[in-house]
Design a protein around this motif. Structure first.
Motif, mmCIF file in Angstrom:
data_model
loop_
_atom_site.group_PDB
_atom_site.id
_atom_site.type_symbol
_atom_site.label_atom_id
_atom_site.label_comp_id
_atom_site.label_asym_id
_atom_site.label_seq_id
_atom_site.Cartn_x
_atom_site.Cartn_y
_atom_site.Cartn_z
ATOM 1 N N VAL A 116 0.987 -1.037 0.033
ATOM 2 C CA VAL A 116 -0.031 -0.081 0.115
ATOM 3 C C VAL A 116 1.158 1.123 0.012
ATOM 4 O O VAL A 116 0.711 1.936 -0.561
ATOM 5 C CB VAL A 116 -0.943 -0.061 1.385
ATOM 6 C CG1 VAL A 116 -1.730 1.282 1.451
ATOM 7 C CG2 VAL A 116 -1.853 -1.252 1.001
ATOM 8 N N GLY A 117 1.897 1.137 0.739
ATOM 9 C CA GLY A 117 2.717 2.224 0.805
ATOM 10 C C GLY A 117 3.557 2.420 -0.258
ATOM 11 O O GLY A 117 3.598 3.557 -0.881
ATOM 12 N N PHE A 118 3.832 1.375 -1.162
ATOM 13 C CA PHE A 118 4.571 1.546 -2.338
ATOM 14 C C PHE A 118 3.801 2.139 -3.502
ATOM 15 O O PHE A 118 3.984 2.737 -4.152
ATOM 16 C CB PHE A 118 5.091 0.304 -2.830
ATOM 17 C CG PHE A 118 6.505 -0.072 -2.229
ATOM 18 C CD1 PHE A 118 7.606 0.735 -2.420
ATOM 19 C CD2 PHE A 118 6.505 -1.212 -1.290
ATOM 20 C CE1 PHE A 118 8.667 0.400 -1.716
ATOM 21 C CE2 PHE A 118 7.708 -1.551 -0.786
ATOM 22 C CZ PHE A 118 8.963 -0.622 -0.701
ATOM 23 N N GLY A 119 2.405 1.829 -3.370
ATOM 24 C CA GLY A 119 1.507 2.533 -4.172
ATOM 25 C C GLY A 119 1.527 4.063 -4.036
ATOM 26 O O GLY A 119 1.558 4.818 -5.130
ATOM 27 N N GLY A 120 1.485 4.527 -2.687
ATOM 28 C CA GLY A 120 1.573 5.907 -2.487
ATOM 29 C C GLY A 120 3.138 6.632 -2.974
ATOM 30 O O GLY A 120 3.039 7.678 -3.531
ATOM 31 N N ALA A 121 4.262 5.677 -2.918
ATOM 32 C CA ALA A 121 5.495 6.059 -3.394
ATOM 33 C C ALA A 121 5.531 6.282 -4.901
ATOM 34 O O ALA A 121 6.074 7.396 -5.294
ATOM 35 C CB ALA A 121 6.487 5.097 -3.124
ATOM 36 N N ALA A 122 4.750 5.372 -5.785
ATOM 37 C CA ALA A 122 4.571 5.720 -6.948
ATOM 38 C C ALA A 122 3.699 6.805 -7.417
ATOM 39 O O ALA A 122 4.225 7.666 -8.492
ATOM 40 C CB ALA A 122 3.938 4.426 -7.698
ATOM 41 N N LEU A 123 2.818 7.169 -6.746
ATOM 42 C CA LEU A 123 1.967 8.557 -6.671
ATOM 43 C C LEU A 123 2.727 9.689 -6.612
ATOM 44 O O LEU A 123 2.822 10.903 -7.135
ATOM 45 C CB LEU A 123 0.762 8.406 -6.274
ATOM 46 C CG LEU A 123 -0.418 7.438 -6.538
ATOM 47 C CD1 LEU A 123 -1.459 7.366 -5.907
ATOM 48 C CD2 LEU A 123 -0.745 7.834 -8.194
ATOM 49 N N ASN A 124 3.373 9.705 -5.467
ATOM 50 C CA ASN A 124 4.564 10.876 -5.155
ATOM 51 C C ASN A 124 5.645 11.025 -6.271
ATOM 52 O O ASN A 124 5.648 12.187 -6.375
ATOM 53 C CB ASN A 124 5.200 10.477 -3.774
ATOM 54 C CG ASN A 124 4.513 10.856 -2.646
ATOM 55 O OD1 ASN A 124 3.921 11.780 -2.612
ATOM 56 N ND2 ASN A 124 4.585 10.169 -1.458
ATOM 57 N N PHE A 125 6.128 9.991 -6.630
ATOM 58 C CA PHE A 125 7.078 10.344 -7.847
ATOM 59 C C PHE A 125 6.440 10.973 -8.861
ATOM 60 O O PHE A 125 6.925 11.889 -9.419
ATOM 61 C CB PHE A 125 7.702 8.948 -8.285
ATOM 62 C CG PHE A 125 8.643 9.109 -9.368
ATOM 63 C CD1 PHE A 125 10.047 9.672 -9.183
ATOM 64 C CD2 PHE A 125 8.080 8.779 -10.675
ATOM 65 C CE1 PHE A 125 10.831 9.709 -10.386
ATOM 66 C CE2 PHE A 125 9.063 9.152 -11.718
ATOM 67 C CZ PHE A 125 10.253 9.347 -11.576
ATOM 68 N N LEU A 126 5.297 10.397 -9.255
ATOM 69 C CA LEU A 126 4.651 11.099 -10.415
ATOM 70 C C LEU A 126 3.936 12.537 -10.033
ATOM 71 O O LEU A 126 4.058 13.268 -10.977
ATOM 72 C CB LEU A 126 3.309 10.205 -10.723
ATOM 73 C CG LEU A 126 3.675 8.624 -11.459
ATOM 74 C CD1 LEU A 126 2.429 7.866 -11.576
ATOM 75 C CD2 LEU A 126 4.496 9.023 -12.721
ATOM 76 N N SER A 127 4.069 12.648 -8.902
ATOM 77 C CA SER A 127 3.308 14.140 -8.783
ATOM 78 C C SER A 127 4.469 15.198 -9.046
ATOM 79 O O SER A 127 4.009 16.197 -9.785
ATOM 80 C CB SER A 127 2.960 14.235 -7.243
ATOM 81 O OG SER A 127 3.977 14.284 -6.372
ATOM 82 N N SER B 60 13.067 12.526 -7.574
ATOM 83 C CA SER B 60 12.076 13.014 -8.596
ATOM 84 C C SER B 60 12.072 14.588 -8.382
ATOM 85 O O SER B 60 11.838 15.234 -9.462
ATOM 86 C CB SER B 60 10.564 12.678 -7.987
ATOM 87 O OG SER B 60 9.660 13.196 -8.863
ATOM 88 N N LEU B 61 12.312 15.180 -7.069
ATOM 89 C CA LEU B 61 12.288 16.663 -7.141
ATOM 90 C C LEU B 61 13.669 17.150 -7.821
ATOM 91 O O LEU B 61 13.697 18.126 -8.427
ATOM 92 C CB LEU B 61 12.392 17.037 -5.513
ATOM 93 C CG LEU B 61 11.151 17.085 -4.921
ATOM 94 C CD1 LEU B 61 11.030 16.953 -3.620
ATOM 95 C CD2 LEU B 61 10.134 18.341 -5.437
ATOM 96 N N VAL B 62 14.740 16.529 -7.686
ATOM 97 C CA VAL B 62 15.880 16.664 -8.237
ATOM 98 C C VAL B 62 15.836 16.720 -9.893
ATOM 99 O O VAL B 62 16.013 17.627 -10.566
ATOM 100 C CB VAL B 62 17.082 16.057 -7.731
ATOM 101 C CG1 VAL B 62 18.374 16.223 -8.772
ATOM 102 C CG2 VAL B 62 17.292 16.402 -6.289
ATOM 103 N N ILE B 63 15.223 15.826 -10.212
ATOM 104 C CA ILE B 63 15.061 15.494 -11.783
ATOM 105 C C ILE B 63 13.990 16.709 -12.158
ATOM 106 O O ILE B 63 14.405 17.308 -13.078
ATOM 107 C CB ILE B 63 14.283 14.101 -12.065
ATOM 108 C CG1 ILE B 63 15.261 12.938 -11.905
ATOM 109 C CG2 ILE B 63 13.884 14.312 -13.619
ATOM 110 C CD1 ILE B 63 14.616 11.642 -11.848
#
Length: 181
Positions: A9-20, A161-164
């Protein structure tokens, strides 16, 4: 409950955080954050029940973050434009940190939440990324302490993601725009 499911469940949140942070519009950044927060609220609640850890602080602060994002994504509407909301969410983050306090590291999620609250209040995507960045190390340490593998990975992904995004949108595009003018 299975730790694999909880971390999933947390990794799903991780993916969405990256995409954000790969979005180039403020509303899309915050929109992805809303869905990531829903998954992380669930993750931290399950982790708290599973391990009896201080993960409930993470759930409480993510709930505040979810509420904040819903208000801030609507800032084009009169009711959501007031600076009351900025102050309100900062105060609520501090109160949640006090109410869920377990140890010294309990101050990290509220500090992170205050930084992201300030950043999401901004209209400029560059400022959103730059002010959000310091919140990740706060969450990273908290996640290590609460045994949230998905949270640790998330913060590593978010920082990457932020650095990119900073390079992609704030350095390269602005440099290209200067060269064209």
């Amino acid at each position: 409950m299975s730790n694999i499911l909880i971390q999933g469940v947390g990794f799903g949140g991780a993916a969405l955080n990256f995409l954000s942070f790969q979005q180039n519009k403020r509303s899309r950044i915050i929109g992805f954050q809303i869905f990531a927060a829903l998954l992380f609220i669930t993750h931290y609640i399950l982790l708290g029940f599973s391990e009896g850890s201080d993960a409930f602080t993470g759930a409480a602060l993510n709930f505040i973050g979810l509420s904040r994002s819903i208000v801030f994504i609507n800032n084009d509407k009169k009711w959501a434009k007031s600076s009351f909301w900025l102050i309100f969410f900062i105060i609520v983050s501090v109160i949640a940190g006090i109410l869920t306090w377990k140890s010294l590291y309990s101050f990290l999620p509220p500090m992170a939440m205050i930084l992201t609250t300030i950043s999401y209040w901004m209209k400029d995507e560059t400022k959103i990324r730059l002010i959000t960045f310091p919140s990740s190390p706060c969450w990273l340490v908290f996640n290590v302490i609460t045994h949230s593998t998905a949270g640790v990975v998330t913060e590593c992904i978010v920082m990457s993601s932020l650095v990119i995004a900073i390079i992609r949108y704030d350095i390269l595009k602005k440099g290209k725009a200067k060269n064209e003018s």
